[in-house]
Motif scaffolding. Structure first.
Motif, PDB file in Angstrom:
ATOM      1  N   PHE A  41       0.840  -1.204   0.000  1.00 45.89           N
ATOM      2  CA  PHE A  41       0.000   0.000   0.000  1.00 45.89           C
ATOM      3  C   PHE A  41       0.876   1.256   0.000  1.00 45.89           C
ATOM      4  CE2 PHE A  41      -3.156   3.048   1.424  1.00 45.89           C
ATOM      5  CZ  PHE A  41      -4.301   2.606   0.798  1.00 45.89           C
ATOM      6  N   THR A 126       6.461  -6.564   9.522  1.00 45.17           N
ATOM      7  CA  THR A 126       5.603  -5.639  10.280  1.00 45.17           C
ATOM      8  C   THR A 126       4.758  -6.378  11.313  1.00 45.17           C
ATOM      9  OG1 THR A 126       5.445  -4.160   8.369  1.00 45.17           O
ATOM     10  CG2 THR A 126       3.737  -3.950  10.055  1.00 45.17           C
ATOM     11  N   THR A 149      -7.950  -9.087   5.406  1.00 47.39           N
ATOM     12  CA  THR A 149      -7.806  -9.707   4.088  1.00 47.39           C
ATOM     13  C   THR A 149      -6.647  -9.115   3.297  1.00 47.39           C
ATOM     14  OG1 THR A 149      -9.225  -8.111   2.962  1.00 47.39           O
ATOM     15  CG2 THR A 149     -10.323  -9.983   3.991  1.00 47.39           C
ATOM     16  N   GLY A 150      -6.039  -8.030   3.819  1.00 50.14           N
ATOM     17  CA  GLY A 150      -4.985  -7.337   3.074  1.00 50.14           C
ATOM     18  C   GLY A 150      -3.602  -7.916   3.346  1.00 50.14           C
ATOM     19  N   GLY A 151      -2.584  -7.229   2.815  1.00 45.86           N
ATOM     20  CA  GLY A 151      -1.207  -7.721   2.930  1.00 45.86           C
ATOM     21  C   GLY A 151      -0.782  -7.912   4.372  1.00 45.86           C
ATOM     22  N   VAL A 152      -0.695  -6.824   5.136  1.00 39.20           N
ATOM     23  CA  VAL A 152      -0.257  -6.981   6.526  1.00 39.20           C
ATOM     24  C   VAL A 152      -1.296  -7.738   7.350  1.00 39.20           C
ATOM     25  CG1 VAL A 152       1.370  -5.033   6.659  1.00 39.20           C
ATOM     26  CG2 VAL A 152      -1.050  -4.640   7.115  1.00 39.20           C
ATOM     27  N   GLY A 172     -13.730  -6.706   4.536  1.00 38.18           N
ATOM     28  CA  GLY A 172     -14.820  -6.088   3.794  1.00 38.18           C
ATOM     29  C   GLY A 172     -15.589  -6.986   2.848  1.00 38.18           C
ATOM     30  N   LYS A 176     -13.384 -12.661   0.482  1.00 35.56           N
ATOM     31  CA  LYS A 176     -11.995 -12.435   0.898  1.00 35.56           C
ATOM     32  C   LYS A 176     -11.759 -12.976   2.305  1.00 35.56           C
ATOM     33  CE  LYS A 176     -11.430  -7.910  -0.055  1.00 35.56           C
ATOM     34  NZ  LYS A 176     -10.584  -6.711  -0.119  1.00 35.56           N
ATOM     35  N   TYR A 191     -17.203  -6.219   7.987  1.00 37.16           N
ATOM     36  CA  TYR A 191     -17.555  -4.911   8.557  1.00 37.16           C
ATOM     37  C   TYR A 191     -18.324  -4.013   7.589  1.00 37.16           C
ATOM     38  CZ  TYR A 191     -12.583  -3.964   7.112  1.00 37.16           C
ATOM     39  OH  TYR A 191     -11.370  -3.885   6.461  1.00 37.16           O
ATOM     40  N   ALA A 215      -4.813  -1.879  10.584  1.00 35.37           N
ATOM     41  CA  ALA A 215      -4.152  -1.368   9.373  1.00 35.37           C
ATOM     42  C   ALA A 215      -5.129  -0.519   8.554  1.00 35.37           C
ATOM     43  CB  ALA A 215      -3.649  -2.537   8.528  1.00 35.37           C
ATOM     44  N   VAL A 237      -1.182   0.510  12.926  1.00 35.18           N
ATOM     45  CA  VAL A 237      -0.310   0.010  11.855  1.00 35.18           C
ATOM     46  C   VAL A 237      -0.480   0.838  10.584  1.00 35.18           C
ATOM     47  CG1 VAL A 237       0.280  -2.004  10.440  1.00 35.18           C
ATOM     48  CG2 VAL A 237      -0.357  -2.312  12.839  1.00 35.18           C
ATOM     49  N   PHE A 239      -3.496   3.213   7.749  1.00 36.41           N
ATOM     50  CA  PHE A 239      -4.752   3.941   7.534  1.00 36.41           C
ATOM     51  C   PHE A 239      -5.258   3.696   6.122  1.00 36.41           C
ATOM     52  CE2 PHE A 239      -1.674   6.319  10.137  1.00 36.41           C
ATOM     53  CZ  PHE A 239      -2.276   6.157  11.379  1.00 36.41           C
ATOM     54  N   ALA A 240      -5.450   2.424   5.769  1.00 36.06           N
ATOM     55  CA  ALA A 240      -5.865   2.096   4.404  1.00 36.06           C
ATOM     56  C   ALA A 240      -7.203   2.756   4.056  1.00 36.06           C
ATOM     57  CB  ALA A 240      -5.969   0.584   4.236  1.00 36.06           C
ATOM     58  N   VAL A 262       3.325   1.448  15.619  1.00 32.38           N
ATOM     59  CA  VAL A 262       4.148   0.429  14.951  1.00 32.38           C
ATOM     60  C   VAL A 262       4.744   1.072  13.702  1.00 32.38           C
ATOM     61  CG1 VAL A 262       4.132  -1.796  13.757  1.00 32.38           C
ATOM     62  CG2 VAL A 262       2.603  -1.420  15.723  1.00 32.38           C
ATOM     63  N   TRP A 264       7.462  -0.351  11.451  1.00 31.48           N
ATOM     64  CA  TRP A 264       8.432  -1.423  11.234  1.00 31.48           C
ATOM     65  C   TRP A 264       9.652  -0.964  10.434  1.00 31.48           C
ATOM     66  CZ3 TRP A 264       9.490  -3.621   6.334  1.00 31.48           C
ATOM     67  CH2 TRP A 264      10.472  -4.626   6.387  1.00 31.48           C
ATOM     68  N   ARG A 314      -9.364  -2.456  -3.524  1.00 33.65           N
ATOM     69  CA  ARG A 314      -9.640  -3.518  -2.526  1.00 33.65           C
ATOM     70  C   ARG A 314      -9.947  -4.848  -3.204  1.00 33.65           C
ATOM     71  NH1 ARG A 314     -13.552  -0.137   1.590  1.00 33.65           N
ATOM     72  NH2 ARG A 314     -13.430  -1.995   2.896  1.00 33.65           N
TER      73      ARG A 314
HETATM   74  N1  LIG Z   1       3.296   0.771  10.269  1.00 26.74           N
HETATM   75  C1  LIG Z   1       3.985  -0.034   9.511  1.00 26.74           C
HETATM   76  O1  LIG Z   1       5.114  -0.407   9.829  1.00 26.74           O
HETATM   77  C2  LIG Z   1       3.343  -0.533   8.235  1.00 26.74           C
HETATM   78  C3  LIG Z   1       3.941  -1.533   7.472  1.00 26.74           C
HETATM   79  C4  LIG Z   1       3.261  -1.994   6.325  1.00 26.74           C
HETATM   80  C5  LIG Z   1       2.035  -1.422   5.977  1.00 26.74           C
HETATM   81  N2  LIG Z   1       1.534  -0.402   6.727  1.00 26.74           N
HETATM   82  C6  LIG Z   1       0.239   0.227   6.382  1.00 26.74           C
HETATM   83  O2  LIG Z   1      -0.788  -0.731   6.553  1.00 26.74           O
HETATM   84  C7  LIG Z   1      -1.867  -0.423   5.673  1.00 26.74           C
HETATM   85  C8  LIG Z   1      -2.195  -1.664   4.848  1.00 26.74           C
HETATM   86  O3  LIG Z   1      -1.096  -1.961   3.986  1.00 26.74           O
HETATM   87  P1  LIG Z   1      -1.127  -3.225   3.018  1.00 26.74           P
HETATM   88  O4  LIG Z   1       0.090  -3.154   2.182  1.00 26.74           O
HETATM   89  O5  LIG Z   1      -1.426  -4.437   3.814  1.00 26.74           O
HETATM   90  O6  LIG Z   1      -2.388  -2.842   2.109  1.00 26.74           O
HETATM   91  P2  LIG Z   1      -3.492  -3.792   1.415  1.00 26.74           P
HETATM   92  O7  LIG Z   1      -2.894  -5.080   1.039  1.00 26.74           O
HETATM   93  O8  LIG Z   1      -4.125  -2.960   0.369  1.00 26.74           O
HETATM   94  O9  LIG Z   1      -4.532  -4.078   2.599  1.00 26.74           O
HETATM   95  C9  LIG Z   1      -5.335  -3.055   3.148  1.00 26.74           C
HETATM   96  C10 LIG Z   1      -6.672  -3.643   3.508  1.00 26.74           C
HETATM   97  O10 LIG Z   1      -7.429  -2.606   4.131  1.00 26.74           O
HETATM   98  C11 LIG Z   1      -8.802  -2.773   3.825  1.00 26.74           C
HETATM   99  N3  LIG Z   1      -9.413  -1.486   3.500  1.00 26.74           N
HETATM  100  C12 LIG Z   1     -10.402  -0.900   4.196  1.00 26.74           C
HETATM  101  N4  LIG Z   1     -10.749   0.272   3.650  1.00 26.74           N
HETATM  102  C13 LIG Z   1      -9.964   0.429   2.563  1.00 26.74           C
HETATM  103  C14 LIG Z   1      -9.882   1.445   1.566  1.00 26.74           C
HETATM  104  N5  LIG Z   1     -10.656   2.548   1.594  1.00 26.74           N
HETATM  105  N6  LIG Z   1      -8.967   1.304   0.578  1.00 26.74           N
HETATM  106  C15 LIG Z   1      -8.175   0.220   0.542  1.00 26.74           C
HETATM  107  N7  LIG Z   1      -8.219  -0.794   1.465  1.00 26.74           N
HETATM  108  C16 LIG Z   1      -9.115  -0.674   2.464  1.00 26.74           C
HETATM  109  C17 LIG Z   1      -8.892  -3.732   2.620  1.00 26.74           C
HETATM  110  O11 LIG Z   1      -9.565  -4.912   3.034  1.00 26.74           O
HETATM  111  P3  LIG Z   1     -11.164  -5.028   2.916  1.00 26.74           P
HETATM  112  O12 LIG Z   1     -11.530  -4.686   1.504  1.00 26.74           O
HETATM  113  O13 LIG Z   1     -11.407  -6.458   3.267  1.00 26.74           O
HETATM  114  O14 LIG Z   1     -11.713  -4.070   3.905  1.00 26.74           O
HETATM  115  C18 LIG Z   1      -7.462  -4.076   2.276  1.00 26.74           C
HETATM  116  O15 LIG Z   1      -7.308  -5.442   2.043  1.00 26.74           O
HETATM  117  C19 LIG Z   1      -1.407   0.775   4.832  1.00 26.74           C
HETATM  118  O16 LIG Z   1      -1.905   1.957   5.414  1.00 26.74           O
HETATM  119  C20 LIG Z   1       0.101   0.712   4.957  1.00 26.74           C
HETATM  120  O17 LIG Z   1       0.723   1.960   4.730  1.00 26.74           O
HETATM  121  C21 LIG Z   1       2.162   0.042   7.840  1.00 26.74           C
END
Ligand SMILES: NC(=O)c1ccc[n+]([C@@H]2O[C@H](COP(=O)([O-])OP(=O)(O)OC[C@H]3O[C@@H](n4cnc5c(N)ncnc54)[C@H](OP(=O)(O)O)[C@@H]3O)[C@@H](O)[C@H]2O)c1
Length: 327
Positions: A41, A126, A149-152, A172, A176, A191, A215, A237, A239-240, A262, A264, A314
């Motif tokens: 993301f 992470t 369901t997402g990456g982290v 969501g 998934k 949700y 996340a 973690v 703010f997707a 967090v 990472w 998503r």
């Molecule tokens: N703090 C850290 O060290 C760290 C490290 C890695 C990632 N992150 C952060 O963690 C978040 C997720 O990263 P990721 O790479 O796992 O992303 P990702 O694979 O896109 O997963 C994000 C998940 O959030 C949900 N979501 C809810 N509302 C959303 C929206 N409006 N747009 C997109 N997704 C939405 C989706 O699942 P549903 O459709 O099922 O709701 C999606 O699968 C990001 O904000 C990223 O910057 C932080």
């Protein structure tokens, strides 16, 4: 070599693929023939100048890769030319060749597929750091994962289960979420259809979750604050959802709970030893088949915009991977 380039900030469609010079290594780094790069993301943010790291233009996004070692610096001893490795690159991973500091290059366990290997570093790094070092999660505790369901999120489900927690996965879509169930989730909450707060309270006899991995932020965070247990830890973690939530601190006091940050990526510089030990443990688990990276889409590098679009729309589950060797 070919590279996906961000030449001016903008949405994924503004990325271009061009021929550029190969990157050069120094004494402490490794040059990698990249087979695949994990898509995160954060990549959608860095190309729009909305991320904390701001590489000078033009640059290639891509913070993690897997491939074969082409060349090592004079101070690199743990890998050599021809080894299959996964690595953390910061940026520059969406390219046919990339460099990484020796401290973030790891031999790939067993005969693991390179697309899967490329999906590992950020999400597992992470989630393990968050659950182990930041939450101090104990077995038997209840873990609620938002964005499961997402990456982290999916790795938090998988690692949480392996660490002995009872896992509630919130996401969501039912379709998934069925993957989260395959990765060990004991309970599922869609949700878009149900209230996180009501469901978690019902599942925990009104007590709430001990550890919450968030996340998503936005409304999901607001609800999570209403279903956290006494002494609970809410891990911030990401703010997707696009909204950074705010909280009235009396709510933190009333539950004797903690809101725990967090970040990472910064541990690679501030606490490299913790990260190294975490990866050693997890690479063992991969070798033993206790952890199984989930890649929902492998997209050729020429279609990087499509790969990033899957995250923004998503449509992915677990990870999307960009392949430098075709789809
Ligand atoms: N703090 C850290 O060290 C760290 C490290 C890695 C990632 N992150 C952060 O963690 C978040 C997720 O990263 P990721 O790479 O796992 O992303 P990702 O694979 O896109 O997963 C994000 C998940 O959030 C949900 N979501 C809810 N509302 C959303 C929206 N409006 N747009 C997109 N997704 C939405 C989706 O699942 P549903 O459709 O099922 O709701 C999606 O699968 C990001 O904000 C990223 O910057 C932080």
């Amino acid at each position: 070599m070919k590279a996906v380039l961000c030449k001016s900030y903008g949405p994924p469609e503004t990325l271009v693929v061009e021929e550029v010079a190969s990157p050069k290594i120094d004494d402490e780094s490794v040059l990698i023939d990249v087979h695949a790069a994990g898509v995160n993301f954060a990549d959608t943010l860095i190309i729009q100048n909305k991320y904390q790291m701001k590489p000078p233009l033009p640059f290639s996004p891509g913070s993690e890769v897997a491939g074969e070692v082409l060349e090592v610096g004079s101070k690199v001893e743990h890998v050599q030319t021809g080894d299959r490795v996964l690595a953390i690159t910061g940026w520059g991973g969406y390219a046919e060749q990339a460099t990484a500091h020796r401290s973030t290059v790891y031999p790939i366990p067993g005969d693991m597929d390179l697309n899967k290997a490329a999906s590992i570093p950020t999400v597992y790094g992470t989630s393990y750091y968050a659950l182990k070092q930041r939450a101090g999660m104990r077995s038997e505790e209840t873990l609620l994962v938002l964005g499961a369901t997402g990456g982290v999120g999916l790795t938090a489900v998988e690692l949480g289960k392996l660490m002995g927690a009872r896992v509630i996965a919130a996401g969501g879509s039912d379709q998934k979420l069925s993957i989260a169930a395959e990765y060990g989730a004991d309970h599922l909450i869609n949700y878009r259809e149900k209230s996180i707060k009501d469901e978690v309270r019902a599942l925990t006899d009104g007590q709430g979750a001990d550890v919450i991995y968030d996340a998503v932020g936005g409304d999901a965070f607001d609800q999570a604050m209403s279903c956290i247990n006494w002494n609970g830890r809410l891990l911030v973690v990401g703010f997707a959802s696009g909204r950074i939530p705010e909280v009235a601190v009396h709510r933190v006091m009333n539950k004797s709970c903690q809101i725990v940050g967090v970040l990472w990526g910064a541990t690679l510089i501030k606490e490299p030893e913790i990260n190294r030990k975490n990866f050693e443990e997890m690479l063992d688990w991969f070798a033993q088949g206790k952890l199984r990276p989930h890649v929902s889409n492998v997209i050729p590098m020429d279609r990087a915009a499509e790969a990033l679009g899957l995250l923004l729309e998503r449509k992915s589950v677990g990870k999307v991977v960009l392949s430098m060797r075709g789809g």
